[in-house]
Write a protein that holds these residues in place. Structure first.
Motif, PDB file in Angstrom:
ATOM      1  N   MET A  63      75.095   5.881 -10.528  1.00 48.61           N
ATOM      2  CA  MET A  63      76.026   6.948 -10.127  1.00 48.61           C
ATOM      3  C   MET A  63      75.596   7.643  -8.843  1.00 48.61           C
ATOM      4  O   MET A  63      76.202   8.623  -8.435  1.00 48.61           O
ATOM      5  CB  MET A  63      76.149   7.972 -11.257  1.00 48.61           C
ATOM      6  N   GLY A  64      74.549   7.146  -8.218  1.00 45.49           N
ATOM      7  CA  GLY A  64      74.121   7.751  -6.951  1.00 45.49           C
ATOM      8  C   GLY A  64      72.828   8.516  -7.052  1.00 45.49           C
ATOM      9  O   GLY A  64      72.364   9.090  -6.065  1.00 45.49           O
ATOM     10  N   GLY A  65      72.231   8.555  -8.230  1.00 47.46           N
ATOM     11  CA  GLY A  65      70.947   9.221  -8.388  1.00 47.46           C
ATOM     12  C   GLY A  65      69.830   8.417  -7.741  1.00 47.46           C
ATOM     13  O   GLY A  65      70.022   7.275  -7.321  1.00 47.46           O
ATOM     14  N   PRO A  66      68.638   9.005  -7.649  1.00 46.89           N
ATOM     15  CA  PRO A  66      67.518   8.296  -7.011  1.00 46.89           C
ATOM     16  C   PRO A  66      67.107   7.079  -7.831  1.00 46.89           C
ATOM     17  O   PRO A  66      67.105   7.101  -9.059  1.00 46.89           O
ATOM     18  CB  PRO A  66      66.404   9.350  -6.978  1.00 46.89           C
ATOM     19  N   GLY A  67      66.773   6.017  -7.145  1.00 44.39           N
ATOM     20  CA  GLY A  67      66.349   4.796  -7.821  1.00 44.39           C
ATOM     21  C   GLY A  67      65.228   4.125  -7.060  1.00 44.39           C
ATOM     22  O   GLY A  67      64.797   4.602  -5.999  1.00 44.39           O
ATOM     23  N   PHE A  68      64.742   3.037  -7.596  1.00 46.85           N
ATOM     24  CA  PHE A  68      63.721   2.231  -6.940  1.00 46.85           C
ATOM     25  C   PHE A  68      64.346   0.912  -6.501  1.00 46.85           C
ATOM     26  O   PHE A  68      65.282   0.414  -7.139  1.00 46.85           O
ATOM     27  CB  PHE A  68      62.556   1.923  -7.889  1.00 46.85           C
TER      28      PHE A  68
ATOM     29  N   ARG B 281      61.527   3.004  -2.159  1.00 49.24           N
ATOM     30  CA  ARG B 281      61.325   1.598  -1.804  1.00 49.24           C
ATOM     31  C   ARG B 281      59.893   1.183  -2.144  1.00 49.24           C
ATOM     32  O   ARG B 281      58.944   1.873  -1.775  1.00 49.24           O
ATOM     33  CB  ARG B 281      61.605   1.370  -0.318  1.00 49.24           C
ATOM     34  N   PHE B 282      59.779   0.059  -2.821  1.00 49.63           N
ATOM     35  CA  PHE B 282      58.471  -0.431  -3.229  1.00 49.63           C
ATOM     36  C   PHE B 282      58.069  -1.624  -2.374  1.00 49.63           C
ATOM     37  O   PHE B 282      58.690  -2.684  -2.409  1.00 49.63           O
ATOM     38  CB  PHE B 282      58.479  -0.831  -4.700  1.00 49.63           C
ATOM     39  N   ILE B 283      57.018  -1.418  -1.588  1.00 55.50           N
ATOM     40  CA  ILE B 283      56.354  -2.509  -0.860  1.00 55.50           C
ATOM     41  C   ILE B 283      54.905  -2.482  -1.313  1.00 55.50           C
ATOM     42  O   ILE B 283      54.213  -1.475  -1.150  1.00 55.50           O
ATOM     43  CB  ILE B 283      56.466  -2.330   0.662  1.00 55.50           C
ATOM     44  N   SER B 284      54.461  -3.571  -1.886  1.00 55.36           N
ATOM     45  CA  SER B 284      53.141  -3.581  -2.519  1.00 55.36           C
ATOM     46  C   SER B 284      52.020  -3.566  -1.481  1.00 55.36           C
ATOM     47  O   SER B 284      52.028  -4.373  -0.544  1.00 55.36           O
ATOM     48  CB  SER B 284      52.995  -4.809  -3.413  1.00 55.36           C
ATOM     49  N   PRO B 285      51.029  -2.683  -1.646  1.00 54.20           N
ATOM     50  CA  PRO B 285      49.857  -2.714  -0.758  1.00 54.20           C
ATOM     51  C   PRO B 285      48.829  -3.754  -1.181  1.00 54.20           C
ATOM     52  O   PRO B 285      47.845  -3.970  -0.481  1.00 54.20           O
ATOM     53  CB  PRO B 285      49.282  -1.301  -0.910  1.00 54.20           C
ATOM     54  N   SER B 286      49.051  -4.396  -2.341  1.00 55.17           N
ATOM     55  CA  SER B 286      48.021  -5.293  -2.861  1.00 55.17           C
ATOM     56  C   SER B 286      47.799  -6.506  -1.972  1.00 55.17           C
ATOM     57  O   SER B 286      46.705  -7.074  -1.950  1.00 55.17           O
ATOM     58  CB  SER B 286      48.380  -5.746  -4.279  1.00 55.17           C
ATOM     59  N   TRP B 287      48.821  -6.907  -1.201  1.00 55.50           N
ATOM     60  CA  TRP B 287      48.646  -8.096  -0.358  1.00 55.50           C
ATOM     61  C   TRP B 287      47.767  -7.798   0.846  1.00 55.50           C
ATOM     62  O   TRP B 287      47.016  -8.662   1.308  1.00 55.50           O
ATOM     63  CB  TRP B 287      50.007  -8.642   0.056  1.00 55.50           C
ATOM     64  N   SER B 288      47.832  -6.570   1.349  1.00 56.94           N
ATOM     65  CA  SER B 288      46.875  -6.201   2.399  1.00 56.94           C
ATOM     66  C   SER B 288      45.463  -6.146   1.816  1.00 56.94           C
ATOM     67  O   SER B 288      44.490  -6.514   2.485  1.00 56.94           O
ATOM     68  CB  SER B 288      47.251  -4.849   3.015  1.00 56.94           C
TER      69      SER B 288
END
Length: 632
Positions: A318-323, A380-387
């Motif tokens: 409905m427009g709420g915050p999401g990931f 937005r999820f961008i994983s730091p584990s690859w660095s």
């Protein structure tokens, strides 16, 4: 060297990038652990997350106590529906199954159907993945999708495929007009992070309960766009959310402190609820009582009721915050692995492994906080584990290369040290030979014989730990020095062709002490302390004429008081003296020397050393024969 370093850095970065592309084995699980930690540390206050657009009416313990066990009479459920719509609910979605007729009054199903038909409602159904088909009379309506595909297959072709369903009663489903599936399967580790919004049965696509409820409010078509990374963008009304290749959406759960309190069904039926909690919202009705609820474990909390999960999904739709996972997330993660590996490799090569490790830790912390900030600010999820994998790869490879380089340097130093040892031993042996040829040749032969004997003794249990390969080499290398003290003996005694007088014997017996004192003075003059080579050399020189029974010289040491190096050289010295002869007497046969040594076990020689000698005496004979052949 710079070219080698550059190649190693590039290969390390390539390895890290390849891992980020292929994501083999347990590495994706690491991603989810990092995701969980980021979600738990997100700490977005309820005000920042925006007002909730849904409400949850709970069939809780109080409701069961007041109205009896579940399932309730359909008359009571119909009354609940009517009261919620009177309070201003835009749509009611049931996270419960009405798969069977009312158990007490079948006519009550008609009254519930009438209540559902008068307003906007969505009934839940369960998906089956092992049934052949939906049971007869199942009234499920597929959704219409506007699909924009990349490649030959439409986006929905990769959705989870179902085989059947547990459906609500047909008359109730027709009255409600819409159904949605209530299944929510966790990941393999038992935590639920993603929920499917759409599934397929053949070419028909069916919505989840939350999506079906939101569509009753927003209307319009569902638009599904395939993206370059294999994910999809689903547009519902004016809101677009990201789905993975299987049609699942990341769920942004409100922490318990950020959720509005659940509304008990009893409060609604008794008229004790604030209308502002219902008006203009999608209301989800489901069980929260122990024994009834379908609880799930999320990264934030265990035992989350399924009805709360559906409400969280609807809030996002409905427009709420999401990931979401941005379309460029895989590219960013691969790039971060490459850059991190190159940067840490450059620092390690230029400054050292310690500085590289510190820089790696700082870089890992920086990528963590960057990922945390991105998740909090934009979802937005961008994983730091690859660095981190790039950093780890650089440190491991650079550390291994550095260790190999140091090992090669140490090996070179060890070889130079060994060459210097051999040069000194040969120089001193040659010096001895200038005084007496027999003594020089005897000294040279003892080196090979001592190696054979020491190797045999090292195989015996009492000596396996103390006589390692390095120790064997050291003792045999230094064995030729045992008679170096004879340089201090007068020529008249040293070169006498006949037997020595008692006084001359006493002078000859001074040579172990003379040799020991020479080495001791050299050690003091050179300023060397606790050197293993000199220690072994002094032991050999000073104790090779000691006897096992204590009757030897110069100190009369007994048994294990004699260093093992002295015990070894004592036997070798005696053997070579017997078979080699002297200027005043001929040598004896090998067999006679062996018998003499065996007879002297426990008196002149260590019994263990004698047993080792007897096991390899044939090698002594072979060496003696080879020397005679070469000299002839």
């Amino acid at each position: 060297m710079r070219v080698v370093r550059l190649l190693v850095g590039l290969l390390t970065a390539g390895l890290a990038g390849l891992l980020a592309v292929l994501r083999p084995g347990p590495l994706p699980a690491l991603d989810w652990l990092v995701y969980d930690a980021l979600v738990r540390s997100e700490s977005v206050p309820a005000q920042a997350a925006g007002p909730t657009l849904t409400a949850v009416v709970a069939i809780d313990e109080t409701s069961l106590t007041h109205y009896g066990q579940w399932p309730w009479s359909r008359d009571l459920v119909a009354e609940l529906v009517e009261r919620l719509h009177t309070l201003g609910a835009t749509t009611i979605a049931f996270d419960v199954l009405f798969a069977e007729p009312d158990r007490l009054e079948p006519a009550a199903d008609a009254r519930l159907a009438a209540a559902l038909a008068r307003s906007s409602n969505v009934l839940g159904h369960g998906l089956l993945f092992d049934a052949v088909a939906a049971p007869p009379g199942c009234h499920l309506r597929p959704v219409e999708l506007v699909e924009r595909q990349r490649g030959e297959l439409p986006p929905h072709a990769r959705f989870f495929e179902v085989r059947g369903a547990i459906c609500p009663l047909p008359e109730l489903a027709r009255a409600a007009g819409t159904t949605g599936f209530i299944n929510a399967t966790p990941d393999v580790d038992g935590r639920l992070r993603r929920v499917p919004l759409l599934v397929r049965q053949g070419d028909d696509v069916y919505p989840a309960l939350a999506l079906a409820a939101v569509r009753r409010v927003t209307g319009g078509p569902l638009v599904l766009d395939a993206r370059a990374d294999g994910s999809m963008a689903l547009t519902v009304g004016s809101q677009t959310v990201t789905l993975d290749a299987s049609g699942r959406m990341l769920v942004r759960h409100r922490p318990p402190s950020g959720r509005e309190a659940l509304i008990g069904a009893t409060d609604v039926l008794d008229g004790h609820v604030d209308p502002s909690l219902i008006q203009g919202r999608i209301v989800f009705v489901g069980a929260t009582a122990l024994g009834l609820r379908d609880a799930v474990t999320t990264p934030i909390e265990p035992g989350l009721p399924g009805v709360v999960l559906h409400a969280a999904v609807a809030d996002t739709l409905m427009g709420g915050p999401g990931f979401e996972r941005p379309e460029l997330a895989p590219l960013v993660e691969v790039s971060s692995a490459l850059v991190a590996a190159l940067l840490v490799s450059a620092i390690t090569w230029r400054v050292g492994i310690v500085a590289g490790g510190i820089s790696g830790l700082l870089l890992a912390a920086a990528t963590w906080w960057a990922a945390h900030g991105l998740l909090v600010q934009s979802g937005r999820f961008i994983s730091p584990s690859w660095s981190w994998i790039g950093i780890a790869a650089a440190l491991v490879v650079d550390g291994a290369v550095g260790l190999a380089r140091e090992r090669r340097r140490a090996d070179r130093e060890q070889r130079r040290h060994g060459d210097a040892q051999r040069l000194i031993v040969q120089a001193l042996t040659t010096l001895t030979e200038t005084r007496d040829a027999d003594t020089g040749r005897h000294a040279r032969r003892t080196q090979g014989l001592t190696r054979i004997l020491a190797t045999a003794l090292a195989r015996r249990p009492p000596h396996r730990k103390t006589l390692d390969a390095g120790r064997v080499v050291l003792i045999s290398t230094l064995a030729p020095l045992h008679d170096i003290g004879k340089v201090g003996v007068s020529d008249a005694v040293l070169r006498k062709p006949g037997a020595l007088t008692p006084a001359e014997v006493e002078e000859m017996r001074r040579h172990p002490g003379l040799g020991y004192e020479s080495l001791l003075r050299a050690e003091v003059l050179a300023g060397v302390h606790d050197d293993e080579v000199l220690a072994v050399a002094k032991d050999i020189v000073h104790t090779h004429h000691e006897r096992w029974d204590g009757s030897g010289y110069p100190r009369g040491l007994r048994g294990e008081e004699i260093p093992v190096s002295g015990r070894l050289v004592a036997l070798v010295d005696a053997y070579d003296a017997m078979v080699g002869g002297r200027s005043y007497r001929a040598g004896v046969a090998h067999e006679e020397a062996v018998r003499s040594i065996a007879d002297s076990s426990g008196e002149q020689f260590d019994p263990e050393v004698v047993e080792a000698f007897l096991s390899v005496q044939h090698l002594f004979r072979a060496m003696l024969v080879r020397e005679e052949t070469e000299s002839s």
